[in-house]
Design a protein around this motif. Structure first.
Motif, PDB file in Angstrom:
ATOM      1  N   TRP A 147      40.909  48.399  40.953  1.00  0.00           N
ATOM      2  CA  TRP A 147      40.901  47.185  40.121  1.00  0.00           C
ATOM      3  C   TRP A 147      39.530  46.837  39.590  1.00  0.00           C
ATOM      4  O   TRP A 147      39.403  46.010  38.683  1.00  0.00           O
ATOM      5  CB  TRP A 147      41.533  46.012  40.880  1.00  0.00           C
ATOM      6  N   ARG A 182      38.421  44.733  36.220  1.00  0.00           N
ATOM      7  CA  ARG A 182      37.505  43.585  36.237  1.00  0.00           C
ATOM      8  C   ARG A 182      36.279  43.819  35.379  1.00  0.00           C
ATOM      9  O   ARG A 182      35.696  42.882  34.842  1.00  0.00           O
ATOM     10  CB  ARG A 182      37.111  43.244  37.675  1.00  0.00           C
ATOM     11  N   ASP A 195      33.233  31.935  34.712  1.00  0.00           N
ATOM     12  CA  ASP A 195      34.084  32.303  35.855  1.00  0.00           C
ATOM     13  C   ASP A 195      35.518  31.867  35.603  1.00  0.00           C
ATOM     14  O   ASP A 195      35.738  30.887  34.894  1.00  0.00           O
ATOM     15  CB  ASP A 195      33.611  31.573  37.126  1.00  0.00           C
ATOM     16  N   TYR A 196      36.436  32.579  36.248  1.00  0.00           N
ATOM     17  CA  TYR A 196      37.844  32.193  36.116  1.00  0.00           C
ATOM     18  C   TYR A 196      38.500  32.137  37.473  1.00  0.00           C
ATOM     19  O   TYR A 196      38.235  32.994  38.323  1.00  0.00           O
ATOM     20  CB  TYR A 196      38.594  33.200  35.233  1.00  0.00           C
ATOM     21  N   GLU A 197      39.369  31.142  37.649  1.00  0.00           N
ATOM     22  CA  GLU A 197      40.203  31.158  38.849  1.00  0.00           C
ATOM     23  C   GLU A 197      41.160  32.331  38.718  1.00  0.00           C
ATOM     24  O   GLU A 197      41.634  32.628  37.625  1.00  0.00           O
ATOM     25  CB  GLU A 197      41.032  29.869  38.928  1.00  0.00           C
ATOM     26  N   GLU A 198      41.454  32.935  39.883  1.00  0.00           N
ATOM     27  CA  GLU A 198      42.317  34.125  39.869  1.00  0.00           C
ATOM     28  C   GLU A 198      43.648  33.860  39.170  1.00  0.00           C
ATOM     29  O   GLU A 198      44.202  34.722  38.516  1.00  0.00           O
ATOM     30  CB  GLU A 198      42.579  34.615  41.296  1.00  0.00           C
ATOM     31  N   GLU A 199      44.149  32.647  39.299  1.00  0.00           N
ATOM     32  CA  GLU A 199      45.487  32.379  38.745  1.00  0.00           C
ATOM     33  C   GLU A 199      45.502  32.435  37.218  1.00  0.00           C
ATOM     34  O   GLU A 199      46.566  32.520  36.615  1.00  0.00           O
ATOM     35  CB  GLU A 199      46.032  31.046  39.253  1.00  0.00           C
ATOM     36  N   ARG A 200      44.312  32.380  36.597  1.00  0.00           N
ATOM     37  CA  ARG A 200      44.297  32.505  35.126  1.00  0.00           C
ATOM     38  C   ARG A 200      44.150  33.948  34.672  1.00  0.00           C
ATOM     39  O   ARG A 200      44.210  34.259  33.487  1.00  0.00           O
ATOM     40  CB  ARG A 200      43.179  31.653  34.528  1.00  0.00           C
ATOM     41  N   LEU A 201      43.928  34.857  35.622  1.00  0.00           N
ATOM     42  CA  LEU A 201      43.725  36.265  35.271  1.00  0.00           C
ATOM     43  C   LEU A 201      44.931  37.095  35.688  1.00  0.00           C
ATOM     44  O   LEU A 201      45.588  36.787  36.678  1.00  0.00           O
ATOM     45  CB  LEU A 201      42.491  36.825  35.983  1.00  0.00           C
ATOM     46  N   SER A 202      45.208  38.155  34.947  1.00  0.00           N
ATOM     47  CA  SER A 202      46.154  39.154  35.463  1.00  0.00           C
ATOM     48  C   SER A 202      45.623  40.541  35.145  1.00  0.00           C
ATOM     49  O   SER A 202      44.976  40.759  34.111  1.00  0.00           O
ATOM     50  CB  SER A 202      47.562  38.943  34.902  1.00  0.00           C
ATOM     51  N   LEU A 212      42.966  43.517  31.519  1.00  0.00           N
ATOM     52  CA  LEU A 212      42.714  42.238  32.176  1.00  0.00           C
ATOM     53  C   LEU A 212      43.086  41.168  31.166  1.00  0.00           C
ATOM     54  O   LEU A 212      42.681  41.238  30.009  1.00  0.00           O
ATOM     55  CB  LEU A 212      41.244  42.113  32.579  1.00  0.00           C
TER      56      LEU A 212
END
Ligand SMILES: Cc1cc2nc3c(=O)[nH]c(=O)nc-3n(C[C@H](O)[C@H](O)[C@H](O)COP(=O)(O)OP(=O)(O)OC[C@H]3O[C@@H](n4cnc5c(N)ncnc54)[C@H](O)[C@@H]3O)c2cc1C
Length: 421
Positions: free
Chosen positions: A326, A330, A346-353, A280
């Motif tokens: 997944w 996570r 918390d993180y916005e999805e766009e900052r995670l891969s 992640l």
């Protein structure tokens, strides 16, 4: 057949092992073709923790490991998970895994691994320099952190194996750790730093740069899936692929976790398994360690990468074809927050891969590195498990030795593919 080192060599698989191997073979004056069905560097070599840990001589099966398995499987945040439907398929592997973890065997395995792993930083730096990719290689050491003296004591044999193989270690208490890596949780009471270790800040870019260099030097990369070999008596005539045959005087099988059926084609039934792992990544993290850091209890690593902070780890036994789970990736975020309390809640999805990859693992934690049974012209170089990035540079050098019929640079007898016969 071509002579004097100028042989036609097919390298099956364009991961870190394949590209290091291709470059060493090319340096010897061979005409080299890498055969890769997908894109170079997008297998296990894509999303790993990027660590070049010459100190990682500790096998995964250690005395007592198998006894921990039921506890790990019950813990949803535990380092191991198993798809129960896959249990019948993996039972023979697990039986070998259990047998490999005796006290006398792990000493021998660690001793065998050390020469394969120890030269990694200078070797990979040399390969990267030639490829114009030296900026991707760093040597800041590797830090192992513990939350209690008891958990450090549980790793006593692992540290003994490292030390008896010449690994030097510096120990830090809580306050010293705080100075070394201020972003780490104060709950860690002990840190062990191995300064000889290095890392790459982008494993995928590193493999791509090696591949570009290989092509600039006259190497070929062919988009095809190897399906077998054509022999003329004991000699290799060609490798078979889904797009036709490629004539070759020698071939190297380094298709990572996918190598088993191709070795079986030549009569070698090897107990290769996939230990699926996850990562992640957080883009622009609020906290990032300078040194790659392993949480010894959680069995995951936090690595500073060019593109953000990468948490990598966990083992999932589920075979090559099951869809990723997944949740395994996570959970690394939940654990990572405990390591680095400065991270956001918390993180916005766009900052995670998220990513999943297949470690190519053998039950005794030693790769298959040597000639096939059917022909001396096909060389196996797969099964590096948790340490394939680290082992790749020396593996490639050894393969080039074997193709040139020179004595191997290190003792490869313990990696004999026939050891399970
Ligand atoms: C979460 C995680 C973290 C890790 N961290 C580290 C680490 O920090 N340090 C370390 O040393 N190791 C680490 N590893 C292990 C390391 O990533 C692997 O051991 C290594 O990448 C294996 O390299 P490879 O070239 O053998 O395989 P791969 O990179 O998987 O390459 C094999 C290639 O073969 C190709 N292929 C498959 N079938 C065929 C076919 N039939 N014909 C032709 N080509 C084929 C595939 O497409 C693929 O590109 C980690 C692994 C994971 C999963």
């Amino acid at each position: 057949m071509a002579v004097n080192g100028n042989r036609r060599v097919a390298v099956i698989g364009g991961g870190m092992v394949g590209m290091c191997t291709a470059i060493w073979l090319q340096r010897d004056g061979n005409s080299v073709c890498v055969v890769e069905p997908g894109h170079v560097g997008e297998g296990a070599s894509f999303g790993n923790a990027g660590c070049f840990n010459g100190s990682s001589v500790t096998p995964t099966s250690m005395p007592g490991t198998i006894r921990n398995v039921p506890r790990w499987l019950q813990d949803p945040l535990g380092p191991l998970s198993l798809r129960w439907s896959y249990l019948p398929s993996i039972l023979p592997y697990l039986a070998r895994f259990a047998r490999a973890g005796t006290a006398d065997k792990v000493h021998r395995q660690a001793k065998a691994l050390r020469p394969l792993l120890a030269p990694t930083v200078p070797l990979v730096r040399e390969l990267a320099r030639d490829a114009g990719a030296e900026a991707l290689i760093h040597q800041r050491g590797h830090l192992y952190v513990y939350r209690s003296a008891a958990s450090l004591a549980k790793d006593g044999l692992a540290w003994a194996l490292r030390r008896e193989n010449g690994v030097e270690v510096d120990e830090f208490d809580t306050d010293e750790l705080r100075q070394l890596e201020p972003v780490l949780s104060r709950e860690y009471v002990r840190g062990l730093l191995v300064r000889e270790n290095g890392h790459t800040s982008n494993p995928h870019a590193l493999v791509l740069r090696l591949a570009e260099h290989f092509v600039r030097q006259g190497g070929a990369i062919t988009r095809a899936c190897a399906t077998g070999f054509r022999l003329d008596g004991e000699r290799l005539a060609a490798i078979r692929t889904d797009t036709g045959e490629i004539a070759a005087d020698a071939a190297v099988l380094c298709a990572g976790a996918h190598s088993r059926p191709l070795a079986a084609e030549l009569g070698d039934r090897l107990p290769l398994e996939t230990e699926r792992g996850y990562h992640l990544m957080i883009r622009d993290p609020e906290a990032i360690p300078r040194i790659p850091t392993a949480d010894a209890d959680g069995k995951f690593v936090a690595t500073p990468m060019d593109t953000g902070l990468r948490f990598a780890g966990t083992v999932e036994l589920a075979g090559l074809t099951a869809a990723p789970d997944w949740r395994r990736a996570r959970m690394l975020l939940a654990q990572g927050r405990q390591m680095l309390p400065g991270l956001a809640a918390d993180y916005e999805e766009e900052r995670l891969s998220l990513w999943m990859g297949h470690r190519p693992s053998m039950p005794d934690s030693l790769p298959a590195l040597g000639r096939s049974r059917a022909t001396p012209d096909v060389i196996y170089a797969f099964g590096h498990g948790h340490v394939g990035m680290t082992a790749a540079p020396m593996t490639g050098k050894v393969v080039a030795d074997l193709v040139a019929r020179r004595p191997a640079s290190i003792d490869i007898a313990p990696f004999d593919p026939a050891r399970f016969a």
